[in-house]
Design a protein around this motif. Structure first.
Motif, PDB file in Angstrom:
ATOM      1  N   PRO A   4       0.648  -1.042   0.011  1.00 39.11           N
ATOM      2  CA  PRO A   4      -0.163  -0.064   0.074  1.00 39.11           C
ATOM      3  C   PRO A   4       1.017   1.268   0.141  1.00 39.11           C
ATOM      4  O   PRO A   4       2.111   1.117   0.217  1.00 39.11           O
ATOM      5  CB  PRO A   4      -0.902  -0.128   1.205  1.00 39.11           C
ATOM      6  CG  PRO A   4      -0.042  -0.951   2.055  1.00 39.11           C
ATOM      7  CD  PRO A   4       0.680  -1.953   1.378  1.00 39.11           C
ATOM      8  N   ALA A   5       0.328   2.388  -0.496  1.00 44.10           N
ATOM      9  CA  ALA A   5       1.057   3.644  -0.437  1.00 44.10           C
ATOM     10  C   ALA A   5       1.802   3.841   0.806  1.00 44.10           C
ATOM     11  O   ALA A   5       2.845   4.762   0.918  1.00 44.10           O
ATOM     12  CB  ALA A   5       0.222   4.616  -1.097  1.00 44.10           C
ATOM     13  N   ASP A   6       1.200   3.585   2.002  1.00 45.55           N
ATOM     14  CA  ASP A   6       1.844   4.114   3.060  1.00 45.55           C
ATOM     15  C   ASP A   6       2.768   2.966   3.885  1.00 45.55           C
ATOM     16  O   ASP A   6       2.891   2.957   5.341  1.00 45.55           O
ATOM     17  CB  ASP A   6       0.648   4.716   4.242  1.00 45.55           C
ATOM     18  CG  ASP A   6      -0.434   3.421   4.375  1.00 45.55           C
ATOM     19  OD1 ASP A   6      -0.440   2.526   3.843  1.00 45.55           O
ATOM     20  OD2 ASP A   6      -1.080   3.707   5.505  1.00 45.55           O
ATOM     21  N   ALA A   7       3.071   2.084   3.317  1.00 45.22           N
ATOM     22  CA  ALA A   7       3.862   1.095   3.701  1.00 45.22           C
ATOM     23  C   ALA A   7       5.189   1.583   4.199  1.00 45.22           C
ATOM     24  O   ALA A   7       5.699   2.882   3.744  1.00 45.22           O
ATOM     25  CB  ALA A   7       4.268   0.055   2.568  1.00 45.22           C
ATOM     26  N   VAL A  47       9.775  -1.610   2.812  1.00 51.50           N
ATOM     27  CA  VAL A  47       8.809  -2.285   1.906  1.00 51.50           C
ATOM     28  C   VAL A  47       8.754  -1.728   0.574  1.00 51.50           C
ATOM     29  O   VAL A  47       8.858  -2.281  -0.493  1.00 51.50           O
ATOM     30  CB  VAL A  47       7.524  -2.275   2.626  1.00 51.50           C
ATOM     31  CG1 VAL A  47       6.302  -3.234   1.883  1.00 51.50           C
ATOM     32  CG2 VAL A  47       7.678  -3.455   4.045  1.00 51.50           C
ATOM     33  N   LEU A  48       8.555  -0.353   0.700  1.00 51.78           N
ATOM     34  CA  LEU A  48       8.266   0.009  -0.755  1.00 51.78           C
ATOM     35  C   LEU A  48       9.480  -0.054  -1.611  1.00 51.78           C
ATOM     36  O   LEU A  48       9.348  -0.012  -2.862  1.00 51.78           O
ATOM     37  CB  LEU A  48       7.906   1.796  -0.500  1.00 51.78           C
ATOM     38  CG  LEU A  48       6.848   2.175   0.357  1.00 51.78           C
ATOM     39  CD1 LEU A  48       6.703   3.480   0.573  1.00 51.78           C
ATOM     40  CD2 LEU A  48       5.547   1.762  -0.488  1.00 51.78           C
ATOM     41  N   ALA A  49      10.700  -0.015  -0.934  1.00 48.95           N
ATOM     42  CA  ALA A  49      12.032  -0.019  -1.926  1.00 48.95           C
ATOM     43  C   ALA A  49      12.027  -1.582  -2.562  1.00 48.95           C
ATOM     44  O   ALA A  49      12.673  -1.640  -3.502  1.00 48.95           O
ATOM     45  CB  ALA A  49      13.066   0.352  -0.979  1.00 48.95           C
ATOM     46  N   ARG A  50      11.347  -2.511  -2.001  1.00 45.37           N
ATOM     47  CA  ARG A  50      11.406  -3.702  -2.579  1.00 45.37           C
ATOM     48  C   ARG A  50      10.146  -4.154  -3.302  1.00 45.37           C
ATOM     49  O   ARG A  50      10.012  -5.344  -3.880  1.00 45.37           O
ATOM     50  CB  ARG A  50      11.786  -4.700  -1.292  1.00 45.37           C
ATOM     51  CG  ARG A  50      12.968  -4.366  -0.754  1.00 45.37           C
ATOM     52  CD  ARG A  50      13.257  -5.344   0.440  1.00 45.37           C
ATOM     53  NE  ARG A  50      14.508  -5.321   0.942  1.00 45.37           N
ATOM     54  CZ  ARG A  50      15.096  -4.114   1.573  1.00 45.37           C
ATOM     55  NH1 ARG A  50      14.594  -2.992   1.917  1.00 45.37           N
ATOM     56  NH2 ARG A  50      16.484  -4.242   2.154  1.00 45.37           N
ATOM     57  N   ALA A  51       9.097  -3.391  -3.365  1.00 43.08           N
ATOM     58  CA  ALA A  51       8.058  -3.845  -4.060  1.00 43.08           C
ATOM     59  C   ALA A  51       7.873  -3.800  -5.444  1.00 43.08           C
ATOM     60  O   ALA A  51       8.852  -2.609  -6.046  1.00 43.08           O
ATOM     61  CB  ALA A  51       6.961  -3.082  -3.535  1.00 43.08           C
ATOM     62  N   HIS A  52       7.448  -4.764  -6.238  1.00 41.93           N
ATOM     63  CA  HIS A  52       7.335  -4.487  -7.601  1.00 41.93           C
ATOM     64  C   HIS A  52       6.043  -3.481  -8.137  1.00 41.93           C
ATOM     65  O   HIS A  52       6.185  -3.041  -9.194  1.00 41.93           O
ATOM     66  CB  HIS A  52       6.880  -5.736  -8.225  1.00 41.93           C
ATOM     67  CG  HIS A  52       7.922  -6.760  -7.863  1.00 41.93           C
ATOM     68  ND1 HIS A  52       7.251  -8.060  -7.367  1.00 41.93           N
ATOM     69  CD2 HIS A  52       9.313  -7.040  -8.299  1.00 41.93           C
ATOM     70  CE1 HIS A  52       8.687  -9.022  -7.196  1.00 41.93           C
ATOM     71  NE2 HIS A  52       9.778  -8.135  -7.603  1.00 41.93           N
ATOM     72  N   TRP A  53       5.031  -3.433  -7.262  1.00 39.74           N
ATOM     73  CA  TRP A  53       3.936  -2.523  -7.418  1.00 39.74           C
ATOM     74  C   TRP A  53       3.711  -2.196  -6.228  1.00 39.74           C
ATOM     75  O   TRP A  53       3.640  -2.586  -5.292  1.00 39.74           O
ATOM     76  CB  TRP A  53       2.635  -3.600  -8.121  1.00 39.74           C
ATOM     77  CG  TRP A  53       1.430  -2.950  -8.236  1.00 39.74           C
ATOM     78  CD1 TRP A  53       1.238  -2.399  -9.578  1.00 39.74           C
ATOM     79  CD2 TRP A  53       0.493  -2.668  -7.402  1.00 39.74           C
ATOM     80  NE1 TRP A  53      -0.042  -2.074  -9.657  1.00 39.74           N
ATOM     81  CE2 TRP A  53      -0.523  -1.839  -8.495  1.00 39.74           C
ATOM     82  CE3 TRP A  53       0.051  -2.695  -6.289  1.00 39.74           C
ATOM     83  CZ2 TRP A  53      -1.722  -1.442  -7.931  1.00 39.74           C
ATOM     84  CZ3 TRP A  53      -0.938  -2.406  -5.792  1.00 39.74           C
ATOM     85  CH2 TRP A  53      -1.900  -1.674  -6.670  1.00 39.74           C
ATOM     86  N   ILE A  54       3.143  -0.679  -6.205  1.00 38.83           N
ATOM     87  CA  ILE A  54       2.845   0.204  -5.138  1.00 38.83           C
ATOM     88  C   ILE A  54       1.383   0.891  -5.494  1.00 38.83           C
ATOM     89  O   ILE A  54       1.088   1.424  -6.517  1.00 38.83           O
ATOM     90  CB  ILE A  54       3.975   1.243  -4.914  1.00 38.83           C
ATOM     91  CG1 ILE A  54       5.177   0.495  -4.494  1.00 38.83           C
ATOM     92  CG2 ILE A  54       3.466   2.071  -3.611  1.00 38.83           C
ATOM     93  CD1 ILE A  54       6.216   1.580  -4.494  1.00 38.83           C
ATOM     94  N   ALA A  55       0.591   0.525  -4.509  1.00 43.50           N
ATOM     95  CA  ALA A  55      -0.843   1.330  -4.803  1.00 43.50           C
ATOM     96  C   ALA A  55      -0.791   2.547  -4.435  1.00 43.50           C
ATOM     97  O   ALA A  55       0.071   3.142  -3.736  1.00 43.50           O
ATOM     98  CB  ALA A  55      -1.732   0.521  -3.600  1.00 43.50           C
ATOM     99  N   GLN A  56      -1.513   3.360  -5.095  1.00 48.01           N
ATOM    100  CA  GLN A  56      -1.878   4.856  -4.743  1.00 48.01           C
ATOM    101  C   GLN A  56      -2.488   4.967  -3.466  1.00 48.01           C
ATOM    102  O   GLN A  56      -2.337   6.414  -2.853  1.00 48.01           O
ATOM    103  CB  GLN A  56      -2.635   5.360  -5.965  1.00 48.01           C
ATOM    104  CG  GLN A  56      -1.910   5.417  -7.215  1.00 48.01           C
ATOM    105  CD  GLN A  56      -2.459   6.261  -8.213  1.00 48.01           C
ATOM    106  OE1 GLN A  56      -3.701   6.669  -8.293  1.00 48.01           O
ATOM    107  NE2 GLN A  56      -1.670   6.317  -9.399  1.00 48.01           N
ATOM    108  N   ARG A  57      -3.422   4.115  -2.973  1.00 48.08           N
ATOM    109  CA  ARG A  57      -4.035   4.280  -1.787  1.00 48.08           C
ATOM    110  C   ARG A  57      -3.286   3.517  -0.494  1.00 48.08           C
ATOM    111  O   ARG A  57      -2.494   2.541  -0.765  1.00 48.08           O
ATOM    112  CB  ARG A  57      -5.526   3.843  -1.960  1.00 48.08           C
ATOM    113  CG  ARG A  57      -6.137   4.375  -3.060  1.00 48.08           C
ATOM    114  CD  ARG A  57      -7.715   4.204  -3.354  1.00 48.08           C
ATOM    115  NE  ARG A  57      -8.491   4.468  -2.213  1.00 48.08           N
ATOM    116  CZ  ARG A  57      -8.787   5.614  -1.956  1.00 48.08           C
ATOM    117  NH1 ARG A  57      -8.677   6.731  -2.657  1.00 48.08           N
ATOM    118  NH2 ARG A  57      -9.883   5.754  -0.944  1.00 48.08           N
TER     119      ARG A  57
END
Length: 176
Positions: A127-130, A134-144
């Motif tokens: 999710p956007a607020d992770a 986590v954000l650095a390792r995600a393939h896909w990040i939600a806007q919400r």
């Protein structure tokens, strides 16, 4: 097809963390110590859409919550791993039970405890607020953010890439 689209095309199982993903991460207790959780109806609908298209959904969470057990039953989610402090153990059991390969699995997590699974799955989502790690390792990040439609966004992305979205929209518009 982009790397993320290629990853989405292979997904047959979506695994979700709960607190911070299906909820906003806040823990609510009443005066007697009973816990309650808030779930977004759109996330639930996204889960149902995935299930209707043959994509299984499972939950892995470090905490135990009766509210989650009720919500999972309501959504028809049969594979729920609660109290899984070592999420890799639950994830390994889930892979065995479903006979899925890791590249067929998407996982959405929001915090450090999720990094082990995120590093193994075919599609790592957040999710956007992770947490920044986590954000650095995600393939896909939600806007919400978590608990506010992030799961629905991921559900729709997978369904669009896999070619299910046109049929879903046709049914929604009463054209089928």
């Amino acid at each position: 097809m982009t790397d993320c689209s290629e990853r989405c095309a292979r997904i047959r199982l979506l695994v979700l963390d709960v607190d911070g993903v299906l909820t906003d991460g806040r823990l609510l207790f009443d005066a007697e110590g009973r816990e309650s959780k808030s779930f977004h109806v759109r996330d639930g609908h996204g889960i149902r859409l995935l299930q209707d298209c043959g994509i299984e959904v499972a939950l892995i969470t470090a905490r135990y919550s009766q509210a989650l057990a009720h919500r999972a039953r309501d959504l028809g989610i049969q594979r729920v791993y609660q109290g899984s402090v070592d999420k890799i153990v639950a994830y390994t059991e889930l892979l065995f039970a479903t006979q899925r390969r890791e590249e067929e699995v998407a996982y959405m997590g929001d915090d450090l405890i999720d990094l082990g699974i995120l590093g193994r799955v075919g599609l790592a989502a957040a999710p956007a607020d992770a947490h920044p790690e986590v954000l650095a390792r995600a393939h896909w990040i939600a806007q919400r953010p978590g608990g506010m439609g992030a799961v629905r966004e991921l559900s729709e992305e997978i369904l669009r890439v896999q070619g299910h979205w046109g049929g879903i929209m046709a049914r929604a518009l009463g054209q089928v």
